[in-house]
Design an enzyme around this catalytic site. Structure first.
Site, mmCIF file in Angstrom:
data_model
loop_
_atom_site.group_PDB
_atom_site.id
_atom_site.type_symbol
_atom_site.label_atom_id
_atom_site.label_comp_id
_atom_site.label_asym_id
_atom_site.label_seq_id
_atom_site.Cartn_x
_atom_site.Cartn_y
_atom_site.Cartn_z
ATOM 1 N N CYS A 1 0.855 -1.209 0.000
ATOM 2 C CA CYS A 1 0.000 0.000 0.000
ATOM 3 C C CYS A 1 0.880 1.244 0.000
ATOM 4 O O CYS A 1 0.769 2.114 0.861
ATOM 5 C CB CYS A 1 -0.942 -0.004 1.196
ATOM 6 S SG CYS A 1 -1.796 -1.570 1.492
ATOM 7 N N ALA B 1 1.595 3.948 -2.174
ATOM 8 C CA ALA B 1 1.340 5.306 -2.659
ATOM 9 C C ALA B 1 0.922 6.219 -1.506
ATOM 10 O O ALA B 1 0.278 5.760 -0.560
ATOM 11 C CB ALA B 1 0.258 5.279 -3.734
ATOM 12 N N PRO B 2 1.297 7.514 -1.563
ATOM 13 C CA PRO B 2 1.989 8.218 -2.658
ATOM 14 C C PRO B 2 3.507 8.078 -2.661
ATOM 15 O O PRO B 2 4.180 8.747 -3.425
ATOM 16 C CB PRO B 2 1.578 9.665 -2.424
ATOM 17 C CG PRO B 2 1.427 9.767 -0.938
ATOM 18 C CD PRO B 2 0.869 8.441 -0.498
ATOM 19 N N GLY B 3 4.046 7.231 -1.784
ATOM 20 C CA GLY B 3 5.452 6.898 -1.883
ATOM 21 C C GLY B 3 6.384 7.563 -0.898
ATOM 22 O O GLY B 3 7.599 7.363 -0.976
ATOM 23 N N GLY B 4 5.850 8.340 0.029
ATOM 24 C CA GLY B 4 6.718 9.043 0.978
ATOM 25 C C GLY B 4 7.595 8.105 1.788
ATOM 26 O O GLY B 4 8.786 8.358 1.991
ATOM 27 N N ASP C 1 1.085 -0.962 -4.934
ATOM 28 C CA ASP C 1 -0.156 -0.219 -4.719
ATOM 29 C C ASP C 1 -1.186 -0.669 -5.737
ATOM 30 O O ASP C 1 -0.831 -1.028 -6.869
ATOM 31 C CB ASP C 1 0.046 1.289 -4.823
ATOM 32 C CG ASP C 1 -1.090 2.052 -4.145
ATOM 33 O OD1 ASP C 1 -0.987 2.266 -2.921
ATOM 34 O OD2 ASP C 1 -2.067 2.402 -4.819
ATOM 35 N N ASP D 1 1.464 -0.077 5.725
ATOM 36 C CA ASP D 1 0.808 1.198 6.028
ATOM 37 C C ASP D 1 -0.633 1.027 5.571
ATOM 38 O O ASP D 1 -0.986 1.348 4.434
ATOM 39 C CB ASP D 1 1.526 2.329 5.283
ATOM 40 C CG ASP D 1 1.017 3.699 5.673
ATOM 41 O OD1 ASP D 1 0.189 3.792 6.599
ATOM 42 O OD2 ASP D 1 1.434 4.683 5.047
ATOM 43 N N CYS E 1 -2.883 5.853 10.017
ATOM 44 C CA CYS E 1 -3.081 7.244 10.445
ATOM 45 C C CYS E 1 -4.470 7.351 11.072
ATOM 46 O O CYS E 1 -5.254 8.238 10.750
ATOM 47 C CB CYS E 1 -2.891 8.225 9.292
ATOM 48 S SG CYS E 1 -3.882 7.889 7.821
#
Length: 438
Positions: free
Chosen positions: A254, A256-259, A277, A326, A379
């Site tokens: 999972c 994305a967005p790749g941080g 992703d 994540d 989160c």
């Protein structure tokens, strides 16, 4: 002659709010592609839209007290114009007469001139009765500007902390970036200061830098050159918790967005990283970020568009030393950055997220080497997605050991560690470290 700033901006804010509240879009997706006006106009439109979404049901309660009779269903645009005006009068710092005039005149611009008088009357009445109305609001649930189901859920999970959690959600998050370790941080900081920005380091996230005042990130000195990425300090704790070593095979499920994938490669280039992703378009964004940061040509990086839980479709059979999950979640910990989450989520969606999290844990666990670590992150601030999810997993997997995270941040739970929104100026985040016994 240029039209007043508020005229175009208020209509743009109206379109954004309509996209979120009536079409169910996220704020980023609801923003019109070709916003009118200059950068200042666009920034003001976003400010208004974010503000209304932050205080939505409190503003709606105020509007309901001030309207002589409810508006018709087909006149929800007029209702939103009233909320925009009320937000600016109550929480804004601009001229009251401009807020009233522009809100009312926008009714004419949307083809409803009859509503000019209605909006004008409601907002002027609020000016007169504001002290009494705000006193009455302070005794109601609507003062918290959160949906009832969510207030009840966090009051159960966080009986001592929920008032502070709610208050933090109703304040905008600061602009935090992660310094790219492949660049000289001193030069990056010097360039930002030369651009007129005030900077602040974070007490626990060593690469985190707070930039004030907040600005469009693409306009910041050094961004296009890849010197930093936008990332909250709570998310920046990931790489350290993974305990990465050279030569390890790492899975970022999972992604994305790749941080986090980018941070892993910045922290330790000598790893073999697979980032997955579901959405191929979102993988393109990872590629863009990797290229900007100078990581796009990493020889041991593999990007895969697939369902992470559909292991048979993408796994090559070689076990991983580290797995970062994540997990998709309610995002209830990042409301201060995405106030629309309060109004787009439902208890049913949380239930679906919990099922998906359990499925991902169950399917990915066999891919981890004995002695390896699976880092579970969300989160979210809800126990059902976090500590309770991990409790259920370890009960059904005898080879899984929940390892205590010793840290100066967050609260220790039976399983994992929870950061609540606003703590050390971080977003709400949960981490649990699972060791696979030999």
């Amino acid at each position: 002659m240029k039209k007043p700033l508020e005229a175009d901006s208020r209509l743009t804010a109206l379109k954004i709010l309509d996209g979120v509240l009536n079409a169910g879009s996220n704020l980023g997706d609801a923003e019109p592609e070709n916003l009118p006006g200059d950068a200042r106009d666009r920034a003001f439109a976003r400010h208004l839209a974010y503000g209304v979404l932050r205080w939505l049901n409190a503003l709606q309660w105020l509007a309901d007290q001030l309207l002589k009779k409810p508006l018709r269903e087909k006149d929800q645009d007029i209702n939103l114009l009233i909320l925009l005006g009320l937000y600016q009068l109550w929480k804004g710092d601009g001229a009251a007469h401009a807020a009233i005039h522009e809100s009312a005149e926008c009714a004419r611009k949307v083809g409803k001139p009859w509503a000019v008088a209605v909006i004008n009357a409601v907002l002027r009445r609020f000016q007169r009765e504001q002290p009494d109305l705000i006193t009455r609001l302070a005794g109601l649930e609507a003062q918290h500007a959160h949906p009832s189901w969510f207030l009840q859920a966090i009051a159960i999970d966080w009986p001592q902390d929920w008032p502070q959690l709610v208050a933090a959600n109703n304040q905008p998050g600061a602009l935090w970036v992660r310094l790219n370790r492949n660049f000289d941080s001193g030069e990056t900081i010097e360039a930002l200061r030369a651009g007129g920005f005030t900077l602040e380091r974070h007490p626990v996230a060593e690469d985190a830098l707070k930039i004030s005042p907040a600005a469009a990130v693409a306009s910041l000195p050094g961004f296009e050159q890849g010197r930093f990425s936008v990332q909250d300090p709570a998310a920046q704790l990931t790489a350290g918790l993974l305990r990465i070593e050279p030569g390890q095979r790492i899975l970022d499920a999972c992604a994305a967005p790749g941080g986090k994938a980018c941070q892993i490669l910045e922290s330790e280039p000598g790893v073999m990283l697979t980032a997955i992703d579901l959405n191929a378009n979102r993988l393109e964004r990872i590629t863009e970020n990797l290229n900007r940061l100078g990581l796009g040509d990493h020889p041991q990086l593999k990007l895969v568009a697939a369902k992470a839980e559909a292991v048979d479709e993408w796994w090559d059979g070689a076990a991983f030393d580290r797995i970062l999950l994540d997990a998709p979640c309610s995002a209830s910990g990042v409301i201060r950055r995405h106030p629309e989450i309060k109004w787009l989520r439902s208890p049913e969606q949380v239930e679906e997220a919990v099922k998906l999290q359990a499925a991902l844990l169950g399917r990915l666990w066999p891919l981890l080497k004995p002695g390896g670590i699976l880092l579970y992150a969300t989160c979210s601030v809800l126990h059902v997605e976090n500590s309770q999810q991990i409790q259920a997993f370890v009960e059904h997997h005898p080879d899984a050991e929940s390892v205590e995270i010793n840290a100066t941040w967050g609260q220790k739970l039976e399983h994992g560690r929870q950061i609540l929104p606003g703590e050390m100026d971080m977003d709400g985040f949960f981490y649990a470290s699972l060791l696979k016994r030999a």
